[in-house]
Design a protein around this motif. Structure first.
Motif, short mmCIF file in Angstrom:
data_model
loop_
_atom_site.label_atom_id
_atom_site.label_comp_id
_atom_site.label_asym_id
_atom_site.label_seq_id
_atom_site.Cartn_x
_atom_site.Cartn_y
_atom_site.Cartn_z
N SER A 290 -2.98 6.27 22.05
CA SER A 290 -2.67 5.05 22.80
C SER A 290 -2.64 3.84 21.87
O SER A 290 -1.75 2.97 21.98
N LEU A 291 -3.62 3.76 20.96
CA LEU A 291 -3.66 2.65 20.02
C LEU A 291 -2.47 2.68 19.08
O LEU A 291 -1.86 1.64 18.79
N GLU A 292 -2.13 3.88 18.59
CA GLU A 292 -0.97 4.02 17.72
C GLU A 292 0.31 3.60 18.46
O GLU A 292 1.20 2.97 17.90
N TYR A 293 0.40 3.99 19.72
CA TYR A 293 1.57 3.65 20.53
C TYR A 293 1.71 2.14 20.66
O TYR A 293 2.79 1.58 20.50
N LEU A 294 0.58 1.46 20.94
CA LEU A 294 0.60 0.01 21.09
C LEU A 294 1.00 -0.66 19.78
O LEU A 294 1.85 -1.57 19.75
N LEU A 295 0.39 -0.20 18.67
CA LEU A 295 0.69 -0.80 17.37
C LEU A 295 2.14 -0.58 16.96
O LEU A 295 2.75 -1.41 16.29
N SER A 296 2.69 0.58 17.39
CA SER A 296 4.07 0.87 17.01
C SER A 296 5.05 -0.10 17.66
O SER A 296 6.12 -0.36 17.12
N TRP A 297 4.69 -0.62 18.82
CA TRP A 297 5.54 -1.61 19.48
C TRP A 297 5.41 -2.97 18.79
O TRP A 297 6.37 -3.72 18.65
N ILE A 298 4.20 -3.29 18.33
CA ILE A 298 3.97 -4.58 17.68
C ILE A 298 4.49 -4.56 16.25
O ILE A 298 5.12 -5.50 15.79
N TYR A 299 4.18 -3.47 15.53
CA TYR A 299 4.58 -3.32 14.14
C TYR A 299 5.35 -2.01 13.97
O TYR A 299 4.81 -1.01 13.49
N PRO A 300 6.61 -2.00 14.37
CA PRO A 300 7.39 -0.75 14.25
C PRO A 300 7.55 -0.33 12.80
O PRO A 300 7.74 -1.17 11.92
N GLU A 301 7.45 0.97 12.56
CA GLU A 301 7.56 1.50 11.20
C GLU A 301 8.84 2.33 11.07
O GLU A 301 9.27 2.98 12.03
N LYS A 302 9.39 2.30 9.87
CA LYS A 302 10.61 3.05 9.60
C LYS A 302 10.31 4.23 8.68
O LYS A 302 9.43 4.15 7.82
N CYS A 303 11.05 5.29 8.87
CA CYS A 303 10.94 6.46 8.01
C CYS A 303 11.29 6.06 6.58
O CYS A 303 12.31 5.42 6.34
N ARG A 304 10.44 6.43 5.62
CA ARG A 304 10.66 6.06 4.23
C ARG A 304 11.80 6.85 3.59
O ARG A 304 12.24 6.52 2.50
N GLU A 305 12.28 7.87 4.29
CA GLU A 305 13.37 8.68 3.76
C GLU A 305 14.72 8.25 4.32
O GLU A 305 15.66 8.01 3.57
N CYS A 306 14.82 8.15 5.65
CA CYS A 306 16.13 7.87 6.26
C CYS A 306 16.23 6.48 6.87
O CYS A 306 17.33 6.02 7.19
N GLY A 307 15.10 5.80 7.09
CA GLY A 307 15.13 4.43 7.58
C GLY A 307 15.09 4.27 9.09
O GLY A 307 15.01 3.14 9.58
N VAL A 308 15.10 5.36 9.84
CA VAL A 308 15.05 5.22 11.30
C VAL A 308 13.64 4.87 11.75
O VAL A 308 12.66 5.16 11.05
N LEU A 309 13.53 4.26 12.92
CA LEU A 309 12.21 3.99 13.47
C LEU A 309 11.53 5.31 13.78
O LEU A 309 12.14 6.23 14.34
N ILE A 310 10.27 5.40 13.42
CA ILE A 310 9.55 6.67 13.55
C ILE A 310 9.14 6.88 15.00
O ILE A 310 8.47 6.05 15.61
N GLN A 311 9.56 8.01 15.54
CA GLN A 311 9.18 8.40 16.90
C GLN A 311 8.18 9.55 16.79
O GLN A 311 8.52 10.71 16.85
N ARG A 312 6.92 9.20 16.58
CA ARG A 312 5.92 10.22 16.34
C ARG A 312 4.83 10.24 17.41
O ARG A 312 3.87 10.96 17.31
N LEU A 313 4.99 9.39 18.43
CA LEU A 313 3.88 9.15 19.33
C LEU A 313 3.97 9.91 20.64
O LEU A 313 3.20 9.69 21.54
N GLN A 314 4.92 10.82 20.75
CA GLN A 314 5.01 11.59 21.97
C GLN A 314 4.18 12.86 21.89
O GLN A 314 4.27 13.73 22.73
#
Length: 257
Positions: A10-34
């Protein structure tokens, strides 16, 4: 434990909305929280697509140095067939454990870990070794030492961080000051195989050989390139009295494949 995982997600999910992170390889927003899998949640560097594409070295490799064979024919008559390099110049280690290819996201992972101080990657990289190390009878774990000058400039030893994670996972003792690097060397990057061997020759020393005498040692590095560094480390340990040395790195560079 379940509620702790749920809270962390839950905390990671909240932080991902505030500070979205991008994949260091391809640049897409990381969808890791499901996922409630802690391993997925902790991978904040790479998206699942890029991390899922990392490749192991395959099923056909030298039983000593673990370099992949180009053809299955190499093992068709003898499953213990040893490669030409190991026959011509047998290493001092019993076996090299190098499960993944230095390709794709793993190149970026090592660079971030080693040169950009992203030490959180020690877990992701050391986890790549767990399956291959399970079942080994190890008495002590060590990381390839850095020269004191390099250690001061970098502020951490990436090999020791990997070794520490493995020691904690398997409950193996960790030695960090038994073997040292006695002189500063040129960076191995960019050197030929022959130049690497010359550059690293005689560079290690064991201060307290009684601590490894008769012991089975696991020696850890971040990348297996030509094997020169790990071979020299294994040689130093064996000559100091180690009964057996296994060497390990999560990734290896492949030449001639």
């Amino acid at each position: 434990m379940c509620w702790q995982v749920s809270l962390r997600v839950s905390l990671e999910y909240l932080l991902s909305w505030i500070y979205p992170e991008k994949c260091r390889e391809c640049g897409v927003l990381i969808q890791r929280l499901q996922s409630s899998d802690p391993a997925v949640v902790q991978n904040r560097f790479f998206c699942c697509d890029c991390w899922d594409k990392i490749e192991d070295i395959g099923p056909r490799y030298c039983p000593v140095c673990s370099h992949p064979f180009q053809s299955a024919a190499a093992l068709s008559h003898s499953p213990t067939h040893v490669c030409g390099d190991c026959r011509r110049d047998p290493p001092y280690f019993t076996k090299a454990i190098t499960p993944y290819r230095y390709e794709g996201a793993l190149i970026k992972a090592v660079q971030l870990f080693k040169y950009e101080e992203q030490v959180a990657l020690a877990k992701l990289l050391s986890d790549l070794l767990l399956g291959a190390l399970t079942g080994l009878k190890i008495d002590v774990v060590m990381g390839i030492p850095l020269h004191p000058k390099k250690l001061r400039s970098r502020s951490f030893n990436q090999s020791v961080l990997l070794a520490k994670r493995l020691a904690l996972h398997f409950s193996w003792p960790l030695y960090v000051d038994v073997m040292s690097r006695t002189r500063e060397t040129l960076p191995q990057v960019g050197l030929s195989k022959k130049a690497r061997q010359k550059n690293i020759r005689g560079v290690f020393s064991v201060q307290r050989p009684e601590q490894i005498s008769g012991q089975c040692v696991l020696l850890v590095d971040d990348v297996y390139t030509t094997g020169a560094t790990l071979k020299e480390g294994a040689k130093t340990l064996r000559k100091a009295g180690a009964k057996e040395v296994f060497v390990a790195a999560p990734v290896r560079m492949l030449f001639g494949l």
